[in-house]
Design an enzyme around this catalytic site. Sequence first.
Site, PDB file in Angstrom:
ATOM      1  N   GLU A  46      43.975  15.379  70.192  1.00  0.00           N
ATOM      2  CA  GLU A  46      44.093  15.008  68.783  1.00  0.00           C
ATOM      3  C   GLU A  46      45.425  14.316  68.480  1.00  0.00           C
ATOM      4  O   GLU A  46      45.698  13.971  67.332  1.00  0.00           O
ATOM      5  CB  GLU A  46      43.915  16.245  67.889  1.00  0.00           C
ATOM      6  N   MET A 105      20.373  -4.978  41.354  1.00  0.00           N
ATOM      7  CA  MET A 105      20.821  -6.334  41.008  1.00  0.00           C
ATOM      8  C   MET A 105      19.852  -6.942  39.995  1.00  0.00           C
ATOM      9  O   MET A 105      18.935  -6.266  39.523  1.00  0.00           O
ATOM     10  CB  MET A 105      20.956  -7.170  42.280  1.00  0.00           C
ATOM     11  N   ARG A 116      15.150 -13.978  41.467  1.00  0.00           N
ATOM     12  CA  ARG A 116      15.342 -12.571  41.831  1.00  0.00           C
ATOM     13  C   ARG A 116      16.359 -12.441  42.956  1.00  0.00           C
ATOM     14  O   ARG A 116      16.521 -13.344  43.775  1.00  0.00           O
ATOM     15  CB  ARG A 116      14.022 -11.945  42.302  1.00  0.00           C
ATOM     16  N   LYS A 126      13.669  -9.421  50.898  1.00  0.00           N
ATOM     17  CA  LYS A 126      12.601  -9.996  50.076  1.00  0.00           C
ATOM     18  C   LYS A 126      12.251 -11.400  50.543  1.00  0.00           C
ATOM     19  O   LYS A 126      11.072 -11.736  50.736  1.00  0.00           O
ATOM     20  CB  LYS A 126      13.032 -10.014  48.610  1.00  0.00           C
ATOM     21  N   TYR A 153      28.713  15.734  74.710  1.00  0.00           N
ATOM     22  CA  TYR A 153      28.187  16.352  73.497  1.00  0.00           C
ATOM     23  C   TYR A 153      29.003  15.936  72.280  1.00  0.00           C
ATOM     24  O   TYR A 153      30.129  15.469  72.391  1.00  0.00           O
ATOM     25  CB  TYR A 153      28.186  17.887  73.616  1.00  0.00           C
ATOM     26  N   SER A 174      38.054  17.904  74.352  1.00  0.00           N
ATOM     27  CA  SER A 174      37.314  17.817  73.100  1.00  0.00           C
ATOM     28  C   SER A 174      38.183  17.037  72.120  1.00  0.00           C
ATOM     29  O   SER A 174      39.315  17.432  71.837  1.00  0.00           O
ATOM     30  CB  SER A 174      37.013  19.211  72.544  1.00  0.00           C
ATOM     31  N   ARG A 212      36.918  28.143  65.191  1.00  0.00           N
ATOM     32  CA  ARG A 212      38.301  28.173  64.690  1.00  0.00           C
ATOM     33  C   ARG A 212      38.722  29.628  64.536  1.00  0.00           C
ATOM     34  O   ARG A 212      38.276  30.303  63.604  1.00  0.00           O
ATOM     35  CB  ARG A 212      38.392  27.439  63.350  1.00  0.00           C
ATOM     36  N   ARG A 264      38.820  27.591  69.986  1.00  0.00           N
ATOM     37  CA  ARG A 264      40.147  27.001  69.841  1.00  0.00           C
ATOM     38  C   ARG A 264      41.150  28.107  69.526  1.00  0.00           C
ATOM     39  O   ARG A 264      40.947  28.894  68.602  1.00  0.00           O
ATOM     40  CB  ARG A 264      40.146  25.961  68.715  1.00  0.00           C
ATOM     41  N   HIS A 290      11.421   3.395  37.463  1.00  0.00           N
ATOM     42  CA  HIS A 290      12.760   3.310  38.054  1.00  0.00           C
ATOM     43  C   HIS A 290      13.226   4.684  38.513  1.00  0.00           C
ATOM     44  O   HIS A 290      13.723   4.853  39.629  1.00  0.00           O
ATOM     45  CB  HIS A 290      13.745   2.728  37.026  1.00  0.00           C
ATOM     46  N   ARG A 318       7.750  -4.691  51.246  1.00  0.00           N
ATOM     47  CA  ARG A 318       8.938  -4.206  51.957  1.00  0.00           C
ATOM     48  C   ARG A 318       8.610  -2.831  52.527  1.00  0.00           C
ATOM     49  O   ARG A 318       7.700  -2.158  52.036  1.00  0.00           O
ATOM     50  CB  ARG A 318      10.147  -4.114  51.029  1.00  0.00           C
ATOM     51  N   GLY A 368      39.557  15.987  68.809  1.00  0.00           N
ATOM     52  CA  GLY A 368      39.664  16.431  67.418  1.00  0.00           C
ATOM     53  C   GLY A 368      39.975  15.229  66.548  1.00  0.00           C
ATOM     54  O   GLY A 368      41.140  14.911  66.287  1.00  0.00           O
ATOM     55  N   THR A 369      38.941  14.538  66.119  1.00  0.00           N
ATOM     56  CA  THR A 369      39.148  13.233  65.462  1.00  0.00           C
ATOM     57  C   THR A 369      39.671  13.350  64.037  1.00  0.00           C
ATOM     58  O   THR A 369      40.068  12.335  63.460  1.00  0.00           O
ATOM     59  CB  THR A 369      37.845  12.407  65.484  1.00  0.00           C
ATOM     60  N   ASN A 370      39.663  14.548  63.445  1.00  0.00           N
ATOM     61  CA  ASN A 370      40.290  14.684  62.127  1.00  0.00           C
ATOM     62  C   ASN A 370      41.792  14.413  62.232  1.00  0.00           C
ATOM     63  O   ASN A 370      42.342  13.531  61.557  1.00  0.00           O
ATOM     64  CB  ASN A 370      40.066  16.095  61.566  1.00  0.00           C
ATOM     65  N   ASP A 371      42.469  15.173  63.096  1.00  0.00           N
ATOM     66  CA  ASP A 371      43.911  14.969  63.269  1.00  0.00           C
ATOM     67  C   ASP A 371      44.215  13.660  63.986  1.00  0.00           C
ATOM     68  O   ASP A 371      45.226  13.004  63.694  1.00  0.00           O
ATOM     69  CB  ASP A 371      44.517  16.142  64.056  1.00  0.00           C
TER      70      ASP A 371
END
Length: 909
Positions: free
Chosen positions: A779, A114, A103, A32, A885, A798, A596, A652, A490, A376, A800-803
């Site tokens: 992983e 806010m 404001r 703003k 990828y 590849s 999987r 896998r 709103h 804006r 495996g970012t979860n584990d």
Amino acid sequence: MEVLEKLKARVYRFGSESADGNRTMKNLLGGKGANLAEMSSIGIPVPPGFTITTEVCTEYNVLGEQAVLDMIKEEVESSISNIETIMGTTFGDEANPLLISVRSGARVSMPGMMDTVLNIGMNDEVVLGLAMKTKNEQFAWDSYRRFIQMYGGVVLGMKPASKEDIDPFEEIMEHLKEKRGIQLDTEFTIQDLKDLVYDFKEAIKKRTGHDFPSNPWDQLWGAIIAVFNSWNGERAVYYRNMHGYPADWGTAVNVQAMVYGNMGNNSGTGVCFTRDAGTGENVFNGEYLINAQGEDVVAGVRTPQQITKLGSLRWAELAKIDEEDRVENYPSLEELMPSIFEELNTYQDILEKHYRDMQDMEFTIQDGKLWILQTRNGKRTGAAMVKIAMDLLKEGMIDEKEVLLLIEANKLDELLHPIFDPDALKRAHVIAQGLPASPGAATGKIVFFADEAKKYKNSILVRIETSPEDLEGMNIAKGILTARGGMTSHAAVVARGMGKCCISGAGALKINYKTRTLTVGKHEYHEGDWISLNGSTGNIIEGKVDTIEPELSGEFAEVMALADKYAVMQVRTNADSPKDAKIARSFGAKGIGLTRTEHMFFEVDRIKVMREMILADTLKGRKQALEELLPMQRADFEGIFEAMAGLPVTIRLLDPPLHEFVPHQLETQRSLAEDLHISLEAVKIKVAELEEFNPMLGHRGCRLGNTYPEITEMQTRAIIEAALKLKERGIPCNPEIMVPLVGTVKEFELQEEIIRTTANSIFEERQDTVEYLVGTMIEIPRAAIMADLIAEKADFFSFGTNDLTQMTFGYSRDDAGKFLPVYLEKGILKADPFEVLDQAGVGQIVKMGTERGRRVKPNLKVGICGEHGGEPSSVEFCYNVGMNYVSCSPYRIPIARLVSAQAAIKATV
């Protein structure tokens, strides 16, 4: 030296066609403040004022109130003096008073999250001077009434006691209206307004134990601190968390000279958009109220009128109002004040061309003079976002790369939600009509209170009007329905920002919070009853309406084609069935990054055979069971390969521990024992043997394949035979076999040997071959460290970012919910690392693994297949690391495709 001093400034001025800042300074001045400075510099009529920077908010949160007030006191006082000079008025003066507004203004738009306080500087003496100066006693006392009400709520904490109660000031006003037999605020007499001022002050004294502050400077400091506090208010924190905005950004504070839309019938206020924020149509639109202040339009207490004649005609058609009634009682601004409309129309055109994006503007008409209070980049629905971007391209306002950068990736998700089945709509029973405030389709059970939206899995939040306090419930609900308010209320603005279906201004609805009922004509609906909302038409429908899946077509498809033109990194999908694979292809997947195989074993006809294999005590017994599973697994792969038609498919091998496949309920164990003709005790013993203290780190992944090589043999045979079968049918396929959970080179080597030996055996049997790759899932942190050695053998990586996230942080994903919310609240973590890739920690392991692997094998194919593959900031990180990828769920593919293109474009800037 002057430049250095400016860098230290905590207050930046604007007004009278000059400014200290500009639109590039959003991080410091907030959106703003930066835009007010920009508009002032290009000659747009902006009330003069100044901006206290976001850095001061951060200092306030660290140092506290008094330290910050001491820091900014001199600059604020000097800047007030500057406003006085421009306006020719004096702050606190009784005869010629300057009144100001305070404001908030974060670097990103957070509508209604806010606080704002208007008419600061009012007291018992100033109100008399203002009345005399303006010769408008009604206006002066109405402004004083509004000020006490707003200051009392924002600064002094005068809020409703419970959700069933109304605002304490509104309650006082309702009692007076009832006593006087009137309905609207504009019907109050001067004496009524004086009585309200007295009653409001009494209520404040009774609740707080203190008199209402009469000193204008005390009022100003109180309002500034209240705005800083609102940055950490409940609704602002929820909104930040919802959008992933960091807590340390802070908010700026904008202090401006007041201009008044409530000075009579030649004054007014409104909100407008340079294009339709719901559909993207290139038509100037908005709403206004005569003799009102800005909050009246947004609050929805009074239903506003349309700015353009076209908008007014469309509104009248929806509201079923005839032309004579419309012209007499609901004229557009274009018809009522043609010269003001022309000026406003000119400014909207200038600002859209200046910012090269759709603008959301607020304005006030004071005694026949137009002031622009804000502009804006407007919040918009996903559909409007795509249309506006493509239209701006066709109009020559932006280029192809700017189209892609203009689009907010996560908002594409809105275009992938189910839509109402046209055939079902023909049979639907429409019970009422409202304004189509935010497009979409929503079906759910009625709830009347925002904090109860989660009572049902699918809920529709039904309110007389919404307020910022309703944000969480609005986010949880499938759709929002209000009896009051217009297209800029709103509810409408917030819903469009969320991509949530919303219908507003449905005047036929009678809502009773006490009895929790919704009445339309003679029909009464209760909490828990099903209704449906068609946000594209404004139709409110009784009961459920069937939905269908959306298609990637039209301008959405055009944007995706542009994304593919500029993207370097491809997007694959995580898919375990031909159905998922087909959906993914329809959304533009360039292959499968994760199939999987374990999910295939849980079907009813297979789980029994799988359990038989697990319970077998001998190799022969296991092989017999695996022989039964082989044709089932092969058929699965055939279906997936066929759906992907030659695109790469990464499969896998079996990953989860075996205990996940065995029954743990006594009844199921008894049934299994009978089927296999063994004792119940034998089943119990085997189940107990498979139990592990920490299964995530236990007997799973390649450890299973190396312990029981016959499992890897069967899965390899299923994959290769399926590929050969498709080859016979003339259908190309491109299998990639992935070994999970590798931590040592030897683990991979053993699995690779089994895979290649099995494949070669099949090739000899069939006298035919297919191309295939053997790679691994990185992983385990040790695998990333050993990546150069693993890459000597592996065809691809590849991540495996979860584990990998679990093992790097030492957090169990299944248990982290007990402490992660606290960590996020206390700022220990900025985001949930299972949702947003931890680039500083886990990301560096990914980067190291990629670099080490490619040091040995420069053309090593690298991808990611964790949940992070569809999260925008994580996808951009993967591009910067140099991955080939990312892989994500089918419905996240368009998002990942867009971000891949955006990352490539940003890299060239």
